[in-house]
Motif scaffolding. Sequence first.
Motif, short mmCIF file in Angstrom:
data_model
loop_
_atom_site.label_atom_id
_atom_site.label_comp_id
_atom_site.label_asym_id
_atom_site.label_seq_id
_atom_site.Cartn_x
_atom_site.Cartn_y
_atom_site.Cartn_z
N ASP A 24 0.80 -1.22 0.00
CA ASP A 24 0.00 0.00 0.00
C ASP A 24 0.83 1.27 0.00
O ASP A 24 0.39 2.33 0.43
CB ASP A 24 -0.95 0.01 1.20
CG ASP A 24 -0.21 -0.06 2.54
OD1 ASP A 24 1.04 -0.14 2.54
OD2 ASP A 24 -0.88 -0.03 3.59
N LEU A 25 2.08 1.19 -0.49
CA LEU A 25 2.91 2.39 -0.53
C LEU A 25 2.41 3.34 -1.61
O LEU A 25 1.94 2.92 -2.67
CB LEU A 25 4.36 2.02 -0.82
CG LEU A 25 5.06 1.08 0.17
CD1 LEU A 25 6.50 0.87 -0.25
CD2 LEU A 25 4.97 1.62 1.59
N THR A 26 2.52 4.64 -1.34
CA THR A 26 2.21 5.63 -2.36
C THR A 26 3.29 5.58 -3.43
O THR A 26 4.34 4.95 -3.26
CB THR A 26 2.15 7.04 -1.76
OG1 THR A 26 3.47 7.40 -1.31
CG2 THR A 26 1.18 7.10 -0.59
N GLU A 27 3.07 6.27 -4.53
CA GLU A 27 4.07 6.31 -5.61
C GLU A 27 5.39 6.88 -5.10
O GLU A 27 6.47 6.36 -5.43
CB GLU A 27 3.54 7.15 -6.77
CG GLU A 27 4.47 7.18 -7.98
CD GLU A 27 3.88 7.94 -9.16
OE1 GLU A 27 4.63 8.23 -10.11
OE2 GLU A 27 2.66 8.24 -9.13
N GLU A 28 5.33 7.93 -4.28
CA GLU A 28 6.54 8.53 -3.74
C GLU A 28 7.24 7.58 -2.78
O GLU A 28 8.47 7.40 -2.83
CB GLU A 28 6.22 9.84 -3.03
CG GLU A 28 7.46 10.53 -2.43
CD GLU A 28 7.12 11.77 -1.63
OE1 GLU A 28 8.04 12.55 -1.33
OE2 GLU A 28 5.93 11.95 -1.27
N GLU A 29 6.47 6.95 -1.88
CA GLU A 29 7.05 6.01 -0.92
C GLU A 29 7.68 4.82 -1.63
O GLU A 29 8.75 4.33 -1.24
CB GLU A 29 5.97 5.54 0.05
CG GLU A 29 5.48 6.63 1.00
CD GLU A 29 4.23 6.24 1.75
OE1 GLU A 29 3.86 6.95 2.71
OE2 GLU A 29 3.60 5.22 1.38
N ASN A 30 7.01 4.35 -2.67
CA ASN A 30 7.52 3.23 -3.46
C ASN A 30 8.90 3.56 -4.03
O ASN A 30 9.84 2.75 -3.96
CB ASN A 30 6.53 2.89 -4.57
CG ASN A 30 6.89 1.64 -5.33
OD1 ASN A 30 7.90 1.60 -6.01
ND2 ASN A 30 6.04 0.63 -5.26
N LYS A 31 9.01 4.76 -4.57
CA LYS A 31 10.28 5.19 -5.18
C LYS A 31 11.38 5.31 -4.13
O LYS A 31 12.54 4.93 -4.37
CB LYS A 31 10.07 6.51 -5.91
CG LYS A 31 11.24 6.95 -6.78
CD LYS A 31 10.87 8.20 -7.56
CE LYS A 31 11.98 8.63 -8.49
NZ LYS A 31 11.61 9.86 -9.26
N ILE A 32 11.04 5.84 -2.96
CA ILE A 32 12.03 6.01 -1.89
C ILE A 32 12.49 4.65 -1.39
O ILE A 32 13.70 4.42 -1.20
CB ILE A 32 11.44 6.84 -0.73
CG1 ILE A 32 11.15 8.28 -1.19
CG2 ILE A 32 12.39 6.85 0.47
CD1 ILE A 32 10.37 9.11 -0.18
N LEU A 33 11.56 3.71 -1.17
CA LEU A 33 11.96 2.39 -0.69
C LEU A 33 12.75 1.64 -1.76
O LEU A 33 13.69 0.90 -1.43
CB LEU A 33 10.74 1.57 -0.28
CG LEU A 33 11.05 0.23 0.40
CD1 LEU A 33 11.88 0.42 1.66
CD2 LEU A 33 9.76 -0.54 0.72
N LEU A 34 12.42 1.85 -3.02
CA LEU A 34 13.21 1.22 -4.10
C LEU A 34 14.64 1.74 -4.06
O LEU A 34 15.60 0.96 -4.21
CB LEU A 34 12.57 1.51 -5.46
CG LEU A 34 13.27 0.89 -6.68
CD1 LEU A 34 13.30 -0.62 -6.58
CD2 LEU A 34 12.58 1.34 -7.97
N ALA A 35 14.80 3.04 -3.84
CA ALA A 35 16.15 3.61 -3.72
C ALA A 35 16.88 3.01 -2.53
O ALA A 35 18.08 2.73 -2.59
CB ALA A 35 16.07 5.13 -3.58
N GLU A 36 16.16 2.80 -1.43
CA GLU A 36 16.75 2.18 -0.25
C GLU A 36 17.24 0.76 -0.56
O GLU A 36 18.33 0.36 -0.15
CB GLU A 36 15.72 2.15 0.89
CG GLU A 36 16.16 1.41 2.14
CD GLU A 36 17.26 2.13 2.91
OE1 GLU A 36 17.84 1.51 3.82
OE2 GLU A 36 17.54 3.30 2.62
#
Length: 262
Positions: free
Chosen positions: A222-234
């Motif tokens: 249920d991550l937002t688009e922004e959260e998804n991108k940040i966690l992908l970077a992590e």
Amino acid sequence: MKMERRLEKNDDDDKKGERWFPYLDKCKAGEVYLSSGEVIEAMDPYIMDVRKDRFKNAVNNRSYSVCLVVEGLTDFGNVSAAFRSADALGIQSVHVVSPDSSRRYRDNRHVSMGAEKWLDIELWNSVSECFGILKARGYRIASAHLGTDAVSVYDVDWSCPTAIVVGNELRGISEEALALSDLNCSIPMRGMVDSFNVSVAAGLLMHQAVFDRTSRMGCHGDLTEEENKILLAEFYLRHNKNTIRIANEFSKRRLTSPASKL
């Protein structure tokens, strides 16, 4: 090196009630900060396509809306086994409460298969400290306990942010943890024994939470688009030991490259 973490919520937080997500969209690389998009851009040429697809699929199915708390476990193999299940089910946040400093958690990669690398693991010295922070983040506390007031795990609505708590292999959940919990839940059993191995119980509880969320909401992630991108970077930053060097070299090129005249 990781994406910067958010400060904990407090009573003055103007975003009170917002679902918890731990990371900010910035990562310190040398003398500058990189955004998640820049981290992905820097790392992208160094990661195989099949690995990038694996990262994206994992992140798409991740959630912070359910987290796992293990309290007072003495067998690190059980902790690692529970973490392996958390990773497999898309539960990103896990917590270890260990008041005894001599029994602090140490990973067992033979059991966990390296799951710890991809999870957000937080260590706590006390139940009150852990539960206080989790409640401030918006979680309700659901402890696995065979009490008279326990609710069947199948009757719990897991669509709201919930911390699943499992306890010591012999004693179970501590009295302090029970007193601070919002509800007790149990797994119905039909055999001659009245308990599961703690890592098995944790896996069953998490699996039911994910199943219930998927049934109610259509998906667990249920991550937002922004959260998804940040966690992908992590995840990109956790890929291997060279990521720090690559990010620093990328930031240096950004600092020395001439600014566009357009």
